[in-house]
Design a protein around this motif. Structure first.
Motif, PDB file in Angstrom:
ATOM      1  N   GLY A  63       0.785  -1.236   0.083  1.00  0.00           N
ATOM      2  CA  GLY A  63      -0.206   0.047  -0.059  1.00  0.00           C
ATOM      3  C   GLY A  63       1.013   1.185  -0.042  1.00  0.00           C
ATOM      4  N   PHE A  64       0.341   2.185  -0.579  1.00  0.00           N
ATOM      5  CA  PHE A  64       0.973   3.743  -0.892  1.00  0.00           C
ATOM      6  C   PHE A  64       0.055   4.769  -0.323  1.00  0.00           C
ATOM      7  N   ILE A  65       0.128   5.536   0.506  1.00  0.00           N
ATOM      8  CA  ILE A  65      -0.907   6.351   1.087  1.00  0.00           C
ATOM      9  C   ILE A  65      -0.150   7.773   1.055  1.00  0.00           C
ATOM     10  N   THR A  66      -0.653   8.824   0.515  1.00  0.00           N
ATOM     11  CA  THR A  66      -0.419  10.222   1.036  1.00  0.00           C
ATOM     12  C   THR A  66      -1.275  10.788   1.750  1.00  0.00           C
ATOM     13  N   TYR A  67      -0.813  11.309   3.172  1.00  0.00           N
ATOM     14  CA  TYR A  67      -1.598  11.989   3.896  1.00  0.00           C
ATOM     15  C   TYR A  67      -1.569  13.565   3.704  1.00  0.00           C
ATOM     16  N   ARG A  68      -2.820  14.096   3.386  1.00  0.00           N
ATOM     17  CA  ARG A  68      -2.601  15.816   3.288  1.00  0.00           C
ATOM     18  C   ARG A  68      -2.977  16.313   4.573  1.00  0.00           C
ATOM     19  N   ALA A  69      -3.920  15.807   5.438  1.00  0.00           N
ATOM     20  CA  ALA A  69      -4.215  16.492   6.486  1.00  0.00           C
ATOM     21  C   ALA A  69      -5.105  15.635   7.364  1.00  0.00           C
ATOM     22  N   GLY A  70      -4.882  15.834   8.736  1.00  0.00           N
ATOM     23  CA  GLY A  70      -5.460  15.098   9.717  1.00  0.00           C
ATOM     24  C   GLY A  70      -4.419  15.429  11.043  1.00  0.00           C
ATOM     25  N   ASP A  71      -4.824  14.740  12.041  1.00  0.00           N
ATOM     26  CA  ASP A  71      -4.068  14.646  13.363  1.00  0.00           C
ATOM     27  C   ASP A  71      -2.629  14.555  13.552  1.00  0.00           C
ATOM     28  N   LEU A  72      -2.164  13.627  12.407  1.00  0.00           N
ATOM     29  CA  LEU A  72      -0.965  13.115  12.451  1.00  0.00           C
ATOM     30  C   LEU A  72       0.015  14.061  11.126  1.00  0.00           C
ATOM     31  N   ASP A  73      -0.728  14.889  10.795  1.00  0.00           N
ATOM     32  CA  ASP A  73       0.038  15.830   9.805  1.00  0.00           C
ATOM     33  C   ASP A  73       0.110  15.238   8.466  1.00  0.00           C
ATOM     34  N   SER A  74       1.138  15.961   7.624  1.00  0.00           N
ATOM     35  CA  SER A  74       1.109  15.515   6.080  1.00  0.00           C
ATOM     36  C   SER A  74       2.311  14.752   6.034  1.00  0.00           C
ATOM     37  N   TYR A  75       2.150  13.670   5.432  1.00  0.00           N
ATOM     38  CA  TYR A  75       3.329  12.592   5.144  1.00  0.00           C
ATOM     39  C   TYR A  75       3.072  11.727   4.193  1.00  0.00           C
ATOM     40  N   HIS A  76       4.166  10.767   3.504  1.00  0.00           N
ATOM     41  CA  HIS A  76       3.790   9.555   2.801  1.00  0.00           C
ATOM     42  C   HIS A  76       4.089   8.598   3.520  1.00  0.00           C
ATOM     43  N   GLU A  77       3.378   7.434   3.002  1.00  0.00           N
ATOM     44  CA  GLU A  77       3.727   6.035   3.635  1.00  0.00           C
ATOM     45  C   GLU A  77       3.537   4.794   2.976  1.00  0.00           C
ATOM     46  N   VAL A  78       4.475   4.048   2.785  1.00  0.00           N
ATOM     47  CA  VAL A  78       4.526   2.625   2.290  1.00  0.00           C
ATOM     48  C   VAL A  78       4.305   1.643   3.136  1.00  0.00           C
ATOM     49  N   ALA A  79       3.235   0.593   2.891  1.00  0.00           N
ATOM     50  CA  ALA A  79       3.127  -0.439   3.851  1.00  0.00           C
ATOM     51  C   ALA A  79       2.928  -1.775   3.230  1.00  0.00           C
ATOM     52  N   VAL A  80       3.338  -2.731   4.204  1.00  0.00           N
ATOM     53  CA  VAL A  80       3.072  -4.127   3.729  1.00  0.00           C
ATOM     54  C   VAL A  80       2.163  -5.068   4.720  1.00  0.00           C
ATOM     55  N   ALA A  81       0.958  -5.439   4.128  1.00  0.00           N
ATOM     56  CA  ALA A  81       0.079  -5.935   5.149  1.00  0.00           C
ATOM     57  C   ALA A  81      -0.201  -7.417   4.806  1.00  0.00           C
ATOM     58  N   LEU A  82      -0.447  -8.371   5.673  1.00  0.00           N
ATOM     59  CA  LEU A  82      -0.683  -9.663   5.313  1.00  0.00           C
ATOM     60  C   LEU A  82      -2.212  -9.973   6.068  1.00  0.00           C
ATOM     61  N   LEU A  83      -3.369 -10.545   5.619  1.00  0.00           N
ATOM     62  CA  LEU A  83      -4.457 -10.838   6.124  1.00  0.00           C
ATOM     63  C   LEU A  83      -4.345 -12.026   7.277  1.00  0.00           C
ATOM     64  N   ALA A  84      -4.651 -11.704   8.434  1.00  0.00           N
ATOM     65  CA  ALA A  84      -3.976 -12.571   9.583  1.00  0.00           C
ATOM     66  C   ALA A  84      -5.520 -12.576  10.537  1.00  0.00           C
ATOM     67  N   ARG A  85      -5.433 -13.774  11.123  1.00  0.00           N
ATOM     68  CA  ARG A  85      -6.279 -14.137  12.187  1.00  0.00           C
ATOM     69  C   ARG A  85      -5.961 -14.139  13.673  1.00  0.00           C
ATOM     70  N   HIS A  86      -6.694 -13.532  14.556  1.00  0.00           N
ATOM     71  CA  HIS A  86      -6.361 -13.772  16.076  1.00  0.00           C
ATOM     72  C   HIS A  86      -7.677 -13.748  16.988  1.00  0.00           C
ATOM     73  N   ARG A  87      -7.843 -14.900  17.272  1.00  0.00           N
ATOM     74  CA  ARG A  87      -9.237 -15.088  18.579  1.00  0.00           C
ATOM     75  C   ARG A  87     -10.300 -14.703  17.887  1.00  0.00           C
ATOM     76  N   GLY A  88     -10.560 -15.214  16.765  1.00  0.00           N
ATOM     77  CA  GLY A  88     -11.825 -14.859  16.119  1.00  0.00           C
ATOM     78  C   GLY A  88     -11.875 -13.555  15.243  1.00  0.00           C
ATOM     79  N   ARG A  89     -10.917 -12.817  15.607  1.00  0.00           N
ATOM     80  CA  ARG A  89     -10.730 -11.217  14.575  1.00  0.00           C
ATOM     81  C   ARG A  89      -9.912 -11.576  13.480  1.00  0.00           C
ATOM     82  N   VAL A  90     -10.305 -11.050  12.439  1.00  0.00           N
ATOM     83  CA  VAL A  90      -9.640 -11.121  10.902  1.00  0.00           C
ATOM     84  C   VAL A  90      -9.325  -9.653  10.510  1.00  0.00           C
ATOM     85  N   GLY A  91      -8.020  -9.297  10.385  1.00  0.00           N
ATOM     86  CA  GLY A  91      -7.803  -7.887   9.984  1.00  0.00           C
ATOM     87  C   GLY A  91      -6.391  -7.995   9.369  1.00  0.00           C
TER      88      GLY A  91
END
Length: 235
Positions: A63-91
């Motif tokens: 994932g690639f995200i450009t944040y322009r406004a918000g509580d964490l200010d402006s910045y760029h982000e590059v992320a790697v995420a895997l779909l996982a499970r924990h105690r019945g939760r999936v995220g």
């Protein structure tokens, strides 16, 4: 150093953050892959998480995200995420998260256990295309990417929720995110990624089979969301 205050808010770099933390304007691009669960299993060892597996494959999102406004200010982000499970939760289990500013780095680590690290990123997320050049602060290449989608934009604003999962010490932090997104375009197999060497993000992506074509790509002109306080759960 981030400090948890008596009223449940946080002080980060001399600023007070109240929860939920709100992002009011951002744009994003995603490439989704199906990687071999057996190859990705080492990435969840000793985390308390298990990978979601579909016919021996696990969804991985770059994932690639450009944040322009918000509580964490402006910045760029590059992320790697895997779909996982924990105690019945999936995220999403955010395995890697490169950011370009120290304030969001410190807040993300402290509030939600996110594995943020400081990098340099050149992102261009406009319309049906998205490009990224991510380097370490030293200038060493982590990755480059070019994503493409079909030209048609979905004329709807879509709501969504997810729960991010982050192992920390002997717990798993579950953090709920609620938001909405518009200006969405989809694509099929429309991405090219080049990986550097010697960086954990690049090396982990290579270990699970990248670079190759994703199954889908997505760009979004606008997204906004609120991220609640993390709930610590036993592993």
């Amino acid at each position: 150093m981030a400090t948890l205050l008596d009223d449940g808010s946080w002080e980060v770099q001399g600023r007070r953050l109240t929860l939920p933390v709100r992002i009011t304007d951002a744009s994003a691009a995603l490439a989704t892959y199906l990687v071999r669960t057996s190859a990705a299993s080492t990435l969840v060892e000793d985390t308390g998480l298990s990978l979601v597996s579909i016919a021996g494959r696990t969804p991985l999102v770059l994932g690639f995200i450009t944040y322009r406004a918000g509580d964490l200010d402006s910045y760029h982000e590059v992320a790697v995420a895997l779909l996982a499970r924990h105690r019945g939760r999936v995220g999403p289990y955010i395995r890697q998260m490169a950011v370009t500013e120290s304030f969001t780095l410190e807040a993300g680590r402290a509030l939600w256990g996110l594995p943020k690290w400081l990098a340099r990123a050149e992102l261009n997320l406009t319309g049906r295309t998205a490009t990224c050049r991510l380097t370490e602060t030293s200038g060493a290449l982590v990755l480059t990417a070019a994503l493409r989608t079909l030209p048609w934009r979905i004329p709807l604003t879509l709501p969504g929720t997810l729960t991010a999962l982050a192992p920390r010490d002997d717990t798993v932090l579950a953090s709920k995110l609620r938001g909405r997104v518009n200006g969405i375009r989809f694509g099929l197999r429309g991405a090219e990624v080049t990986l550097g060497t010697g960086n954990p993000m690049a090396d982990e992506l290579r270990a699970v089979g990248l670079p190759r074509r994703p199954i889908t790509t997505l760009t979004a002109d606008h997204l906004e969301f609120a991220m609640a306080a993390a709930t610590p759960l036993p592993r």
